[in-house]
Design a protein around this motif. Structure first.
Motif, PDB file in Angstrom:
ATOM      1  N   GLY A   1      11.448   4.770 -13.317  1.00  0.00           N
ATOM      2  CA  GLY A   1      10.689   4.314 -12.151  1.00  0.00           C
ATOM      3  C   GLY A   1      10.234   2.878 -12.269  1.00  0.00           C
ATOM      4  N   LEU A   2       9.728   2.500 -13.439  1.00  0.00           N
ATOM      5  CA  LEU A   2       9.300   1.110 -13.647  1.00  0.00           C
ATOM      6  C   LEU A   2      10.498   0.164 -13.610  1.00  0.00           C
ATOM      7  N   GLY A   3      11.640   0.626 -14.118  1.00  0.00           N
ATOM      8  CA  GLY A   3      12.843  -0.197 -14.050  1.00  0.00           C
ATOM      9  C   GLY A   3      13.276  -0.451 -12.612  1.00  0.00           C
TER      10      GLY A   3
ATOM     11  N   GLY B   1       0.818  -1.209   0.000  1.00  0.00           N
ATOM     12  CA  GLY B   1       0.000   0.000   0.000  1.00  0.00           C
ATOM     13  C   GLY B   1       0.853   1.262   0.000  1.00  0.00           C
ATOM     14  N   LEU B   2       1.951   1.229   0.762  1.00  0.00           N
ATOM     15  CA  LEU B   2       2.847   2.387   0.799  1.00  0.00           C
ATOM     16  C   LEU B   2       3.536   2.586  -0.541  1.00  0.00           C
ATOM     17  N   ILE B   3       3.940   1.481  -1.166  1.00  0.00           N
ATOM     18  CA  ILE B   3       4.588   1.564  -2.479  1.00  0.00           C
ATOM     19  C   ILE B   3       3.632   2.162  -3.509  1.00  0.00           C
ATOM     20  N   GLU B   4       2.381   1.719  -3.484  1.00  0.00           N
ATOM     21  CA  GLU B   4       1.403   2.244  -4.440  1.00  0.00           C
ATOM     22  C   GLU B   4       1.108   3.711  -4.166  1.00  0.00           C
ATOM     23  N   ALA B   5       1.155   4.114  -2.885  1.00  0.00           N
ATOM     24  CA  ALA B   5       0.919   5.518  -2.544  1.00  0.00           C
ATOM     25  C   ALA B   5       2.017   6.420  -3.089  1.00  0.00           C
TER      26      ALA B   5
ATOM     27  N   GLY C   1      10.877   4.131  -6.811  1.00  0.00           N
ATOM     28  CA  GLY C   1      10.492   3.889  -8.195  1.00  0.00           C
ATOM     29  C   GLY C   1       9.081   4.363  -8.495  1.00  0.00           C
ATOM     30  N   THR C   2       8.124   4.039  -7.612  1.00  0.00           N
ATOM     31  CA  THR C   2       6.747   4.458  -7.883  1.00  0.00           C
ATOM     32  C   THR C   2       6.591   5.974  -7.751  1.00  0.00           C
ATOM     33  N   THR C   3       7.373   6.597  -6.870  1.00  0.00           N
ATOM     34  CA  THR C   3       7.338   8.059  -6.776  1.00  0.00           C
ATOM     35  C   THR C   3       7.800   8.687  -8.085  1.00  0.00           C
TER      36      THR C   3
END
Length: 399
Positions: free
Chosen positions: A293-295, A253-257, A309-311
């Protein structure tokens, strides 16, 4: 940087947008949550029915907005949402929430959105000069993103306290505030009705005009690529990667945020400082940031690296969209701007319906890492399109 020159009506609408989007987001969470209690297939169907009408009816929605004007369509759509939300609230009070009720509600909400979203997308153009359009749209986008960010946790809290019926009536309140705001404000720029827009010929003419307007096909291709590469990869790739790598649900959840936080921060910057005059440079840079980021997400073994990465993904998406969307509207003929906007929404959503099941299939076959890495490579195709399109490279907004 120049100060945004706009009217009180625009600022009032942006403020009302926060309440309206928050109410809609809370209701969407409550519907999905209630549906998940019946079964995963019902929950999946509810989500699909909120998106599918925009794909099926979006072009007609754009034609209606070109014919009657975005403000009139937004008033009608807001009134429709008030009636739908009130109907959900009353129905749940009288009867136990059933799969049929939830599916009908989702289909009605999706249908209203199909007509309302093109109008909402072009409404800022009636308030500001062409040079200020990017900044104005950044402010609207930031307000909507803020509301969508806090809607899920608020929905989780409220659905436990006041149930689905209470949440539906909360959305009614947000809709009433928006309706009153729309009735009171008057955009300084008038809309010129396109009387032929709602005919089949008018809809086809809009699509063909988009095809032949220099720079527009390239922008549509870029949006389709980025939307298809990023959104399913984030929404599906993160939980699948988390389970594969032993991260907890809270980590996931934190990564997706992270991508929401990155997008909000970047959107706030553009809302304050304004967008670039030579838009092609950030349009080309955005997908490259997304790819990085996706890498990082693809190779991350630690959740902190994945969060970074997600940021970056969130930053890259907003750098890209904050310049693509106003450029697209400025390239569109004024009599067809809503039809062009509907086409933009279509190319954003249609790839997701195709890519999402493919991601699940390929993650099961080769793992999340390679799939996320390929998604990053696909995103860079948008950069290639931008830098090779002469119209986009020479387009500027005069300040």
């Amino acid at each position: 940087m120049t100060a945004l020159r706009t009217s009180r009506g625009f600022n009032a609408w942006v403020a009302a947008t926060v309440g309206s989007e928050l109410g809609s987001g809370i209701l969407a969470f409550a519907l999905t949550w209630t549906a998940s209690g019946i079964g995963p297939q019902v929950a999946s169907a509810v989500l699909t029915l909120t998106v599918a009408p925009s794909v099926a009816l979006g072009l007609l929605g754009g034609a209606v907005a070109d014919r009657f004007g975005p403000r009139q369509v937004m008033i009608a759509g807001t009134l429709g949402m008030i009636l739908i939300s009130a109907g959900i609230g009353v129905s749940v009070v009288l009867w136990t929430p059933s799969a049929i009720l939830l599916l009908v509600a989702a289909a009605l909400i999706g249908t209203v959105a199909a007509f309302q979203r093109p109008a909402v997308g072009v409404f800022p153009r009636l308030f500001v000069s062409d040079a200020d359009l990017g900044t104005a749209m950044a402010r609207v986008g930031m307000a909507s993103q803020f509301a969508r960010t806090i809607a899920p946790p608020a929905g989780g809290l409220l659905v436990g306290m006041i149930a689905l019926s209470g949440v539906a009536f909360v959305d009614v309140v947000g809709g009433v505030v928006m309706l009153v705001t729309l009735l009171l404000i008057r955009p300084p720029r008038a809309h010129a009705p396109a009387r032929e827009a709602m005919t089949l010929r008018g809809i086809v003419t809009g699509v063909m005009a988009a095809r032949h307007t220099s720079g527009v096909p390239g922008l549509l291709a870029c949006v389709a690529i980025v939307a298809g590469a990023v959104i399913p990869a984030v929404l599906l790739g993160i939980p699948l990667a988390a389970r594969e790598r032993g991260w907890s649900a809270s980590d996931a959840g934190l990564i997706e945020a992270g991508w929401i936080a990155g997008g909000l921060a970047c959107g706030a910057w553009f809302a304050w400082r304004g967008t670039a005059v030579r838009a092609w440079r950030p349009m080309a840079l955005g997908p490259l940031i997304v790819a990085v980021g996706l890498g990082m997400l693809a190779i991350a073994t630690d959740w902190v690296v994945a969060l970074i990465g997600t940021t970056l993904i969130g930053v890259g998406v907003v750098v890209f969209t904050a310049h693509v969307f106003p450029t697209y509207l400025l390239l569109a003929p004024s009599a067809m701007v809503s039809r062009f906007q509907a086409l933009l929404i279509l190319v954003q959503q249609a790839p997701q319906l195709i890519v999402s099941p493919l991601i699940g299939l390929f993650v099961a076959m080769i793992g999340a890492g390679p799939v996320l890495a390929v998604s990053g490579l696909v995103a860079t195709l948008a950069t290639l399109i931008v830098v090779t399109d002469r119209t986009l490279r020479t387009f500027t907004t005069n300040r």
